[in-house]
Design a protein around this motif. Structure first.
Motif, PDB file in Angstrom:
ATOM      1  N   GLY A  89      -3.656   7.439  -3.204  1.00 26.14           N
ATOM      2  CA  GLY A  89      -3.468   6.888  -2.061  1.00 26.14           C
ATOM      3  C   GLY A  89      -3.577   5.234  -1.991  1.00 26.14           C
ATOM      4  O   GLY A  89      -2.860   4.735  -1.397  1.00 26.14           O
ATOM      5  N   ALA A  90      -4.523   4.871  -2.892  1.00 27.13           N
ATOM      6  CA  ALA A  90      -4.841   3.438  -3.014  1.00 27.13           C
ATOM      7  C   ALA A  90      -3.507   2.845  -3.612  1.00 27.13           C
ATOM      8  O   ALA A  90      -3.202   1.616  -3.376  1.00 27.13           O
ATOM      9  CB  ALA A  90      -5.837   3.323  -4.004  1.00 27.13           C
ATOM     10  N   SER A  95       1.263  -0.505  -3.415  1.00 25.48           N
ATOM     11  CA  SER A  95       2.570  -0.505  -3.621  1.00 25.48           C
ATOM     12  C   SER A  95       3.359  -1.199  -2.285  1.00 25.48           C
ATOM     13  O   SER A  95       4.443  -1.783  -2.322  1.00 25.48           O
ATOM     14  CB  SER A  95       3.128   0.949  -3.669  1.00 25.48           C
ATOM     15  OG  SER A  95       4.602   0.733  -3.695  1.00 25.48           O
ATOM     16  N   GLY A  96       2.935  -0.813  -1.135  1.00 27.48           N
ATOM     17  CA  GLY A  96       3.228  -1.373   0.197  1.00 27.48           C
ATOM     18  C   GLY A  96       3.280  -2.886   0.372  1.00 27.48           C
ATOM     19  O   GLY A  96       4.132  -3.584   0.720  1.00 27.48           O
ATOM     20  N   PHE A  97       2.129  -3.336  -0.195  1.00 29.42           N
ATOM     21  CA  PHE A  97       1.899  -4.850  -0.265  1.00 29.42           C
ATOM     22  C   PHE A  97       2.697  -5.464  -1.448  1.00 29.42           C
ATOM     23  O   PHE A  97       3.472  -6.355  -1.012  1.00 29.42           O
ATOM     24  CB  PHE A  97       0.387  -4.958  -0.525  1.00 29.42           C
ATOM     25  CG  PHE A  97      -0.386  -4.887   0.650  1.00 29.42           C
ATOM     26  CD1 PHE A  97      -0.288  -5.813   1.822  1.00 29.42           C
ATOM     27  CD2 PHE A  97      -1.533  -4.032   0.710  1.00 29.42           C
ATOM     28  CE1 PHE A  97      -1.285  -5.592   2.923  1.00 29.42           C
ATOM     29  CE2 PHE A  97      -2.376  -3.791   1.735  1.00 29.42           C
ATOM     30  CZ  PHE A  97      -2.116  -4.618   2.860  1.00 29.42           C
ATOM     31  N   VAL A  98       2.923  -4.747  -2.272  1.00 29.21           N
ATOM     32  CA  VAL A  98       3.768  -5.394  -3.578  1.00 29.21           C
ATOM     33  C   VAL A  98       5.066  -5.415  -3.127  1.00 29.21           C
ATOM     34  O   VAL A  98       5.692  -6.566  -3.180  1.00 29.21           O
ATOM     35  CB  VAL A  98       3.476  -4.800  -4.758  1.00 29.21           C
ATOM     36  CG1 VAL A  98       4.558  -5.099  -5.836  1.00 29.21           C
ATOM     37  CG2 VAL A  98       2.183  -4.892  -5.404  1.00 29.21           C
ATOM     38  N   ASN A  99       5.529  -4.259  -2.582  1.00 25.95           N
ATOM     39  CA  ASN A  99       7.067  -4.154  -2.230  1.00 25.95           C
ATOM     40  C   ASN A  99       7.267  -4.946  -1.120  1.00 25.95           C
ATOM     41  O   ASN A  99       8.604  -5.380  -0.795  1.00 25.95           O
ATOM     42  CB  ASN A  99       7.601  -2.754  -1.832  1.00 25.95           C
ATOM     43  CG  ASN A  99       7.673  -2.113  -3.338  1.00 25.95           C
ATOM     44  OD1 ASN A  99       8.573  -2.516  -4.064  1.00 25.95           O
ATOM     45  ND2 ASN A  99       6.696  -1.218  -3.779  1.00 25.95           N
ATOM     46  N   LEU A 100       6.418  -5.241  -0.064  1.00 29.13           N
ATOM     47  CA  LEU A 100       6.460  -6.014   1.059  1.00 29.13           C
ATOM     48  C   LEU A 100       6.755  -7.534   0.649  1.00 29.13           C
ATOM     49  O   LEU A 100       7.540  -8.258   1.170  1.00 29.13           O
ATOM     50  CB  LEU A 100       5.320  -6.175   2.023  1.00 29.13           C
ATOM     51  CG  LEU A 100       5.300  -6.992   3.191  1.00 29.13           C
ATOM     52  CD1 LEU A 100       6.344  -6.367   4.046  1.00 29.13           C
ATOM     53  CD2 LEU A 100       3.888  -6.901   3.922  1.00 29.13           C
ATOM     54  N   ALA A 101       6.133  -7.944  -0.600  1.00 29.56           N
ATOM     55  CA  ALA A 101       6.238  -9.232  -0.842  1.00 29.56           C
ATOM     56  C   ALA A 101       7.649  -9.648  -1.779  1.00 29.56           C
ATOM     57  O   ALA A 101       8.129 -10.412  -1.871  1.00 29.56           O
ATOM     58  CB  ALA A 101       5.198  -9.799  -1.995  1.00 29.56           C
ATOM     59  N   VAL A 126      -2.922   8.358   4.465  1.00 26.03           N
ATOM     60  CA  VAL A 126      -2.982   9.915   4.676  1.00 26.03           C
ATOM     61  C   VAL A 126      -3.572  10.459   3.563  1.00 26.03           C
ATOM     62  O   VAL A 126      -4.404  11.430   3.609  1.00 26.03           O
ATOM     63  CB  VAL A 126      -1.569  10.639   5.207  1.00 26.03           C
ATOM     64  CG1 VAL A 126      -1.489  12.066   5.032  1.00 26.03           C
ATOM     65  CG2 VAL A 126      -1.266   9.986   6.602  1.00 26.03           C
ATOM     66  N   ILE A 127      -2.834  10.361   2.237  1.00 29.59           N
ATOM     67  CA  ILE A 127      -3.225  10.957   1.074  1.00 29.59           C
ATOM     68  C   ILE A 127      -4.797  10.366   0.671  1.00 29.59           C
ATOM     69  O   ILE A 127      -5.486  11.196   0.277  1.00 29.59           O
ATOM     70  CB  ILE A 127      -2.315  10.635  -0.263  1.00 29.59           C
ATOM     71  CG1 ILE A 127      -1.015  10.962   0.007  1.00 29.59           C
ATOM     72  CG2 ILE A 127      -3.026  10.908  -1.403  1.00 29.59           C
ATOM     73  CD1 ILE A 127       0.209  10.497  -0.974  1.00 29.59           C
ATOM     74  N   ALA A 128      -5.030   9.180   0.857  1.00 30.05           N
ATOM     75  CA  ALA A 128      -6.510   8.780   0.634  1.00 30.05           C
ATOM     76  C   ALA A 128      -7.327   9.300   1.699  1.00 30.05           C
ATOM     77  O   ALA A 128      -8.559   9.851   1.091  1.00 30.05           O
ATOM     78  CB  ALA A 128      -6.562   7.215   0.631  1.00 30.05           C
ATOM     79  N   THR A 129      -7.363   9.644   2.821  1.00 28.83           N
ATOM     80  CA  THR A 129      -8.028  10.409   3.862  1.00 28.83           C
ATOM     81  C   THR A 129      -8.261  11.773   3.367  1.00 28.83           C
ATOM     82  O   THR A 129      -9.295  12.258   3.280  1.00 28.83           O
ATOM     83  CB  THR A 129      -7.468   9.978   5.059  1.00 28.83           C
ATOM     84  OG1 THR A 129      -7.291   8.805   5.570  1.00 28.83           O
ATOM     85  CG2 THR A 129      -8.257  10.893   6.126  1.00 28.83           C
ATOM     86  N   PHE A 130      -7.013  12.444   3.056  1.00 26.22           N
ATOM     87  CA  PHE A 130      -7.567  13.832   2.230  1.00 26.22           C
ATOM     88  C   PHE A 130      -8.289  13.801   1.230  1.00 26.22           C
ATOM     89  O   PHE A 130      -9.221  14.679   1.216  1.00 26.22           O
ATOM     90  CB  PHE A 130      -6.214  14.447   1.897  1.00 26.22           C
ATOM     91  CG  PHE A 130      -5.239  15.205   3.159  1.00 26.22           C
ATOM     92  CD1 PHE A 130      -5.991  16.292   3.669  1.00 26.22           C
ATOM     93  CD2 PHE A 130      -4.008  14.731   3.519  1.00 26.22           C
ATOM     94  CE1 PHE A 130      -5.050  16.804   4.970  1.00 26.22           C
ATOM     95  CE2 PHE A 130      -3.430  15.322   4.549  1.00 26.22           C
ATOM     96  CZ  PHE A 130      -3.911  16.442   4.957  1.00 26.22           C
ATOM     97  N   GLY A 131      -8.248  12.680   0.266  1.00 24.63           N
ATOM     98  CA  GLY A 131      -9.070  12.669  -0.850  1.00 24.63           C
ATOM     99  C   GLY A 131     -10.704  12.598  -0.286  1.00 24.63           C
ATOM    100  O   GLY A 131     -11.728  12.796  -1.227  1.00 24.63           O
TER     101      GLY A 131
END
Length: 170
Positions: A89-90, A95-101, A126-131
């Protein structure tokens, strides 16, 4: 310090970790397989639409590998599934931040577009919340195995009992 010694092993929360890892892994596996089945260019920076997201062969392959990691975590279960969920999840959020850049640049090797970035953030949370479910909180109940492992000397009656409406008994 070995993490396996610090966390409880047998608890009912393991089902939540397994279900979360399995469902998210299955969704990513379907996305990755659809991308590979379409025969997408492996290193295209523009990508093609797959299930509403931009994808190329590399992103499809990465999605399948991450899906297999999540499914393996679900198969193992317990604290391993929880830890895998938190880490993956992290990584999705990162990845979202890197790919946004990297949007609209030649370094956009995964052919991300804005919907991909939003998906990466949402799926990561979602994945991190499940964890983290039942594992990370300031007010874990006394019967929570993580609270018990962090407070081995505390008696179960350390907190006053709650009344039927949620207040403290007097």
């Amino acid at each position: 310090m070995d993490l396996r010694d610090e966390l409880p092993v047998d608890h009912r929360l393991a089902r939540v970790y397994r279900i979360g890892a399995g469902l998210c892994g299955a969704a990513l596996l379907v996305f990755g397989c659809l991308g590979l089945a379409d025969g997408l260019d492996f290193f295209s920076t523009h990508g093609e639409q797959v299930a509403g997201l931009s994808s190329n062969g590399l992103l499809s392959l990465v999605s399948i590998v991450v899906a297999l990691v999540l499914i393996a975590g679900a198969a193992i279960g317990g604290n391993t599934a929880s830890t895998v969920n938190i880490v993956v999840g992290a990584l999705f959020v990162l990845s979202g931040f890197v790919n946004l850049a990297l949007l609209d640049s030649g370094a956009n090797l995964l052919a991300f577009r804005i919907p991909n970035v939003v998906f990466s953030f949402v799926m990561g949370f979602v994945i991190a919340t499940f964890g983290m479910y039942g594992r990370v909180s300031g007010k874990l109940p006394l019967d929570n195995p993580y609270w018990r492992s962090r407070h081995p000397d505390a008696a179960p009656a350390a907190r006053p009992p709650r009344t039927a409406i949620g207040g403290r008994a007097s």
